[in-house]
Design an enzyme around this catalytic site. Structure first.
Site, mmCIF file in Angstrom:
data_model
loop_
_atom_site.group_PDB
_atom_site.id
_atom_site.type_symbol
_atom_site.label_atom_id
_atom_site.label_comp_id
_atom_site.label_asym_id
_atom_site.label_seq_id
_atom_site.Cartn_x
_atom_site.Cartn_y
_atom_site.Cartn_z
ATOM 1 N N ASP A 90 0.822 -1.214 0.000
ATOM 2 C CA ASP A 90 0.000 0.000 0.000
ATOM 3 C C ASP A 90 0.853 1.260 0.000
ATOM 4 O OD1 ASP A 90 -2.764 -0.181 -0.114
ATOM 5 O OD2 ASP A 90 -2.950 -0.795 1.978
ATOM 6 N N GLU A 131 -13.753 -2.479 -2.326
ATOM 7 C CA GLU A 131 -14.032 -2.660 -0.890
ATOM 8 C C GLU A 131 -15.393 -2.074 -0.530
ATOM 9 O OE1 GLU A 131 -10.994 -1.361 1.884
ATOM 10 O OE2 GLU A 131 -12.302 -1.778 3.599
#
Ligand code: KIV
Length: 264
Positions: free
Chosen positions: A83, A182
């Protein structure tokens, strides 16, 4: 065989589901490699799971590099995605490329992940031009928690669903190799998956995506600060660990650990 972004794209074409888990350390990475997990995500969720922060906003480039490098030492074939933390790519395209490069050079990441749709496409294009594969992340994007007003399912209204589809198509056009969806209704995630050529990896997005990702501590039952509805606990490692710690304490107090065989 070493897994790459091409492997993931081939898996989508063949209709084979992709498994991804978050991981933040060397010894757990070795276990995931042994279990033949396809991809590891060194997620900025390490802010919650490893560092005890309330959200991911305080996570730094140094945190990500250190955990990514540790994970990289434990894997061989597994694809390593790392990330980009909050504020490492939002300010400018130049920042984004430089920081993506640091995650590759210092953290040994093979793919970098960043949150956002249309608004981060210039960053995605520039990172891809630097020969660094990108995983996009749309829908519920935890780095925007303050703007979203909390962790809320996205794409519920007609307009929001249209925006999510636009974001998905835009990140694909910008050159992303895959995209995390998500906190999105299952029906919408399936529609996005069918529309895109690149693999979709779902978390809280139903079963119609090309792959799934879960946070390691959630799926192992080790983290109960907050357990979302989409989490399945594949083991109760939390209870196992508490029992082992308590047994150790008891045997130390009783003087039965260490015994003669455990002594020099
Ligand atoms: O940081 C993370 O763990 C993530 C997953 C929730 C996809 O971004």
């Amino acid at each position: 065989m070493k897994k790459t972004v091409i492997t993931m794209q081939e898996m989508k074409q063949k209709g084979e589901k992709i498994s991804m888990l978050t991981c933040y350390d060397y010894s757990t990475a070795k276990l995931m490699e042994e279990a033949e997990i396809d991809m590891i995500l060194v997620g900025d969720s390490l802010g919650n799971t490893m560092l005890g922060y309330e959200n991911t906003l305080q996570v730094t480039m140094e945190d990500m590099i250190s955990h990514s490098a540790a994970v990289s030492r434990g894997i061989i074939d597994t694809l390593l995605v790392c990330d980009m933390p909050f504020m490492s790519y939002q300010v400018s395209v130049e920042d984004a490329v430089r920081n993506a490069g640091r995650l590759v050079q210092e953290g040994h990441a093979e793919v970098v992940k960043l949150e956002g749709g249309v608004e981060v496409c210039p960053q995605i294009e520039a990172i891809v031009k630097a020969s660094i594969p990108v995983c996009a992340h749309i829908g519920l994007t935890p780095q925007s928690i303050n703007a979203m007003g909390g962790y809320k399912i996205q794409g519920r209204t007609k307009a929001a669903a249209k925006k999510l589809m636009e974001d998905a198509l835009a990140v694909q056009k910008a050159g992303a190799s895959m995209v995390v969806l998500e906190g999105v209704p299952a029906k919408l995630a399936k529609e996005v998956t069918e529309k895109l050529d690149i693999p979709t990896i779902g978390i809280g997005a139903g079963s119609g995506t090309d792959g799934q990702v879960l946070v390691e501590q959630d799926m192992l039952g080790m983290f109960d600060d907050y357990v979302p509805k989409f989490v399945r606990q594949f083991a109760d490692a939390g209870t196992m660990m508490i029992n082992a710690f308590a047994k150790y304490k008891k045997e130390v107090s009783e003087g039965t650990f260490p015994n003669e065989e455990e002594s020099y």
